[in-house]
Design an enzyme around this catalytic site. Structure first.
Site, PDB file in Angstrom:
ATOM      1  N   GLU A 152     -31.386  -9.360 130.274  1.00  0.00           N
ATOM      2  CA  GLU A 152     -31.008  -9.312 131.710  1.00  0.00           C
ATOM      3  C   GLU A 152     -29.581  -8.940 131.937  1.00  0.00           C
ATOM      4  OE1 GLU A 152     -32.423 -12.705 133.880  1.00  0.00           O
ATOM      5  OE2 GLU A 152     -34.445 -12.605 133.008  1.00  0.00           O
ATOM      6  N   ASN A 194     -34.304  -7.018 126.880  1.00  0.00           N
ATOM      7  CA  ASN A 194     -35.494  -7.798 127.784  1.00  0.00           C
ATOM      8  C   ASN A 194     -34.780  -7.740 129.415  1.00  0.00           C
ATOM      9  OD1 ASN A 194     -38.209  -8.953 127.781  1.00  0.00           O
ATOM     10  ND2 ASN A 194     -36.936 -10.896 128.249  1.00  0.00           N
ATOM     11  N   HIS A 230     -42.642  -9.689 135.833  1.00  0.00           N
ATOM     12  CA  HIS A 230     -42.866 -10.693 137.146  1.00  0.00           C
ATOM     13  C   HIS A 230     -43.021  -9.974 138.415  1.00  0.00           C
ATOM     14  CE1 HIS A 230     -41.530 -14.216 134.493  1.00  0.00           C
ATOM     15  NE2 HIS A 230     -40.386 -13.536 134.047  1.00  0.00           N
ATOM     16  N   GLU A 257     -43.078 -11.168 130.021  1.00  0.00           N
ATOM     17  CA  GLU A 257     -43.264 -12.465 130.634  1.00  0.00           C
ATOM     18  C   GLU A 257     -44.126 -12.121 131.930  1.00  0.00           C
ATOM     19  OE1 GLU A 257     -39.208 -13.832 131.861  1.00  0.00           O
ATOM     20  OE2 GLU A 257     -38.346 -13.259 129.788  1.00  0.00           O
ATOM     21  N   ASP A 259     -46.198 -12.428 135.136  1.00  0.00           N
ATOM     22  CA  ASP A 259     -47.022 -13.161 135.855  1.00  0.00           C
ATOM     23  C   ASP A 259     -47.388 -12.446 137.357  1.00  0.00           C
ATOM     24  OD1 ASP A 259     -44.481 -13.648 137.005  1.00  0.00           O
ATOM     25  OD2 ASP A 259     -44.244 -15.643 136.099  1.00  0.00           O
TER      26      ASP A 259
HETATM   27  O1  G3I Z   1     -35.847 -30.007 130.826  1.00  0.00           O
HETATM   28  C1  G3I Z   1     -35.390 -30.220 132.371  1.00  0.00           C
HETATM   29  C2  G3I Z   1     -36.235 -31.640 132.453  1.00  0.00           C
HETATM   30  O2  G3I Z   1     -35.662 -32.559 131.704  1.00  0.00           O
HETATM   31  C3  G3I Z   1     -36.132 -32.150 133.889  1.00  0.00           C
HETATM   32  O3  G3I Z   1     -36.934 -33.244 134.151  1.00  0.00           O
HETATM   33  C4  G3I Z   1     -36.792 -31.083 134.769  1.00  0.00           C
HETATM   34  C5  G3I Z   1     -36.244 -31.265 136.428  1.00  0.00           C
HETATM   35  O4  G3I Z   1     -36.376 -30.184 137.098  1.00  0.00           O
HETATM   36  O5  G3I Z   1     -36.000 -29.810 134.630  1.00  0.00           O
HETATM   37  C6  G3I Z   1     -36.349 -29.391 133.336  1.00  0.00           C
HETATM   38  O6  G3I Z   1     -35.516 -28.218 132.910  1.00  0.00           O
HETATM   39  C7  G3I Z   1     -36.314 -27.170 133.767  1.00  0.00           C
HETATM   40  C8  G3I Z   1     -36.599 -26.248 132.669  1.00  0.00           C
HETATM   41  O7  G3I Z   1     -37.160 -24.691 133.394  1.00  0.00           O
HETATM   42  C9  G3I Z   1     -37.808 -26.639 132.208  1.00  0.00           C
HETATM   43  O8  G3I Z   1     -38.994 -26.906 132.728  1.00  0.00           O
HETATM   44  C10 G3I Z   1     -34.800 -26.375 134.435  1.00  0.00           C
HETATM   45  O9  G3I Z   1     -34.515 -27.257 135.587  1.00  0.00           O
HETATM   46  C11 G3I Z   1     -35.492 -25.038 134.931  1.00  0.00           C
HETATM   47  O10 G3I Z   1     -34.140 -24.537 135.630  1.00  0.00           O
HETATM   48  C12 G3I Z   1     -35.826 -24.293 133.837  1.00  0.00           C
HETATM   49  O11 G3I Z   1     -36.405 -23.130 134.362  1.00  0.00           O
HETATM   50  C13 G3I Z   1     -36.660 -22.068 133.566  1.00  0.00           C
HETATM   51  C14 G3I Z   1     -36.095 -20.917 134.007  1.00  0.00           C
HETATM   52  O12 G3I Z   1     -35.886 -19.753 133.092  1.00  0.00           O
HETATM   53  C15 G3I Z   1     -34.320 -20.883 134.015  1.00  0.00           C
HETATM   54  O13 G3I Z   1     -33.772 -19.930 134.336  1.00  0.00           O
HETATM   55  C16 G3I Z   1     -38.254 -21.836 133.633  1.00  0.00           C
HETATM   56  O14 G3I Z   1     -39.078 -22.787 133.048  1.00  0.00           O
HETATM   57  C17 G3I Z   1     -38.381 -20.394 132.625  1.00  0.00           C
HETATM   58  O15 G3I Z   1     -39.712 -20.135 133.142  1.00  0.00           O
HETATM   59  C18 G3I Z   1     -37.672 -19.360 133.283  1.00  0.00           C
HETATM   60  O16 G3I Z   1     -37.816 -18.178 132.417  1.00  0.00           O
HETATM   61  C19 G3I Z   1     -37.171 -17.052 132.653  1.00  0.00           C
HETATM   62  C20 G3I Z   1     -36.955 -16.465 131.460  1.00  0.00           C
HETATM   63  O17 G3I Z   1     -36.353 -17.129 130.599  1.00  0.00           O
HETATM   64  C21 G3I Z   1     -36.137 -14.945 131.637  1.00  0.00           C
HETATM   65  N1  G3I Z   1     -36.817 -13.977 132.638  1.00  0.00           N
HETATM   66  C22 G3I Z   1     -36.923 -14.909 133.876  1.00  0.00           C
HETATM   67  C23 G3I Z   1     -37.897 -16.020 133.641  1.00  0.00           C
HETATM   68  C24 G3I Z   1     -38.160 -16.690 135.010  1.00  0.00           C
HETATM   69  O18 G3I Z   1     -37.122 -17.220 135.555  1.00  0.00           O
END
Ligand code: G3I
Length: 345
Positions: A152, A194, A230, A257, A259
């Site tokens: 990105e 990516n 996405h 990725e 969806d």
């Molecule tokens: O690990 C903590 C956990 O300890 C806590 O209890 C929980 C409470 O909200 O949060 C957890 O962390 C979260 C993590 O995902 C795991 O679930 C973060 O808050 C959350 O911000 C994080 O989001 C991820 C996101 O990237 C961050 O920007 C998503 O899972 C993930 O699917 C998403 O993936 C991105 C790709 O890397 C890049 N392209 C876009 C895509 C979608 O945003």
């Protein structure tokens, strides 16, 4: 007696540690045409849910750790690398004969505070970048077959390089350097740029193409473009032509990725009912057919196993239900559509 005890323990497990017990449905696996792979994003903490893990292993042939390879997870403190969660996903995948793609070595999000608080000299920033890429790729050498090296880096509106710490510290050359360090760290891995929103014509795709053309012209070792995918069920103008423009640069093309979000109500269910699920299935099929029609397209990855664990509802309030299985792991029309389209049907 023993069986009853085991059943009792299994039923308790969900209430004890918060991991749901869901049964995996019997599904026929995705078998993409040609030398392509079909993968899914996995979270280490969810592997304790047997239904989730079993379904992923039954349906897909490859895995992307969803968050476990990002900087905040792999280098939470300066110079201290942690790979436990990522190793867990990688070992699990390999024990099921699945390939693994690595995500992501350079990104402006999910970085540790110690990194974003730094004000390093250019020289020092380059050393940090090289050390991270070397250490992380080195740890997984031979176990991860391809990496999102830069994620990105192109902004949406003008298609120029996005303002990130790496751009500020190093200048535009940070992209070139990341790929060069990655090639040194694991010469056999496929190296990927990516991005999202670049699977259709427009400023974003033009910006990504411009970046990739420049990298190729400078002899930077980039092997593939990763199109995140996405999307919603809205049209994707110029989809096929855009894929062909990437392939014309001599790059492999990957859907990394995918969806397809739809409008949902407060309960997370699609408000459009069966018609919405049919539209969603059609959109999955369009993306998969685009891949299969393009010899350069080598992989297709869905961003999560099921609707209960998808990032979409949090990021897009009022939308969700974006994956091929619902929150109870039941197969949705999207899965069959994806399977048929990937098989070349
Ligand atoms: O690990 C903590 C956990 O300890 C806590 O209890 C929980 C409470 O909200 O949060 C957890 O962390 C979260 C993590 O995902 C795991 O679930 C973060 O808050 C959350 O911000 C994080 O989001 C991820 C996101 O990237 C961050 O920007 C998503 O899972 C993930 O699917 C998403 O993936 C991105 C790709 O890397 C890049 N392209 C876009 C895509 C979608 O945003």
């Amino acid at each position: 007696m023993v069986v009853a005890l085991l059943v009792g323990v299994a039923a308790l497990r969900g209430t004890l540690d918060g991991v749901p017990d869901r049964d995996a449905p019997a599904v026929s696996p995705l078998r993409p045409a040609g030398d392509r792979y079909a993968g899914v994003a996995i979270r280490a903490d969810l592997l304790d849910d047997e239904g989730y893990a079993e379904l992923a292993a039954r349906a897909y042939g490859a895995v992307t750790p969803e968050n476990e390879l990002k900087w905040e997870r792999t280098q939470p403190e300066r110079g201290r690398y942690t790979f436990d969660d990522a190793d867990r996903v990688v070992d699990w995948a390999r024990s099921h004969g699945m390939r693994v793609r690595g995500h992501a070595l350079v990104w402006h999000l999910q970085n540790p505070r110690w990194l974003t608080d730094l004000r390093p000299s250019r020289r020092r920033a380059i050393a940090l970048l090289r050390d991270h890429i070397r250490t992380v790729m080195g740890h997984f050498r031979g176990r991860i077959h391809e990496w999102d090296v830069v994620n990105e880096a192109v902004e949406d509106d003008r298609g120029a390089l996005r303002d990130t710490p790496w751009l500020r510290w190093i200048g535009p050359e940070y992209v070139d350097l990341a790929f060069r360090f990655a090639r040194e760290a694991d010469p056999r891995a496929r190296l990927v740029y990516n991005d999202y929103g670049a699977e259709q014509e427009g400023t974003k795709a033009d910006g990504v193409l411009r970046l990739l053309r420049g990298l190729k012209a400078r002899g930077v070792p980039v092997d593939a473009v990763g199109l995140q995918g996405h999307v919603s069920t809205e049209r994707l103008p110029g989809f096929t032509a855009t894929l062909e423009r990437y392939a014309a640069l001599g790059l492999d093309v990957l859907f990394t990725e995918v969806d397809v979000r739809v409008p949902v109500g407060g309960d997370g269910a699609p408000t459009g009912g069966e018609a919405a699920l049919a539209d969603q299935a059609g959109r999955y099929a369009t993306l998969a057919r685009g891949c299969v029609a393009l010899p350069a397209c080598k992989g297709f990855v869905v961003w999560g196993v099921d609707d209960a664990d998808s990032w979409v509802p949090e990021a897009y309030p009022g939308e969700g239900a974006a994956l091929p299985f619902d929150g109870d792991l039941r197969e949705k029309p999207a899965y069959g559509a994806l399977r048929d389209a990937l098989a070349g049907g």
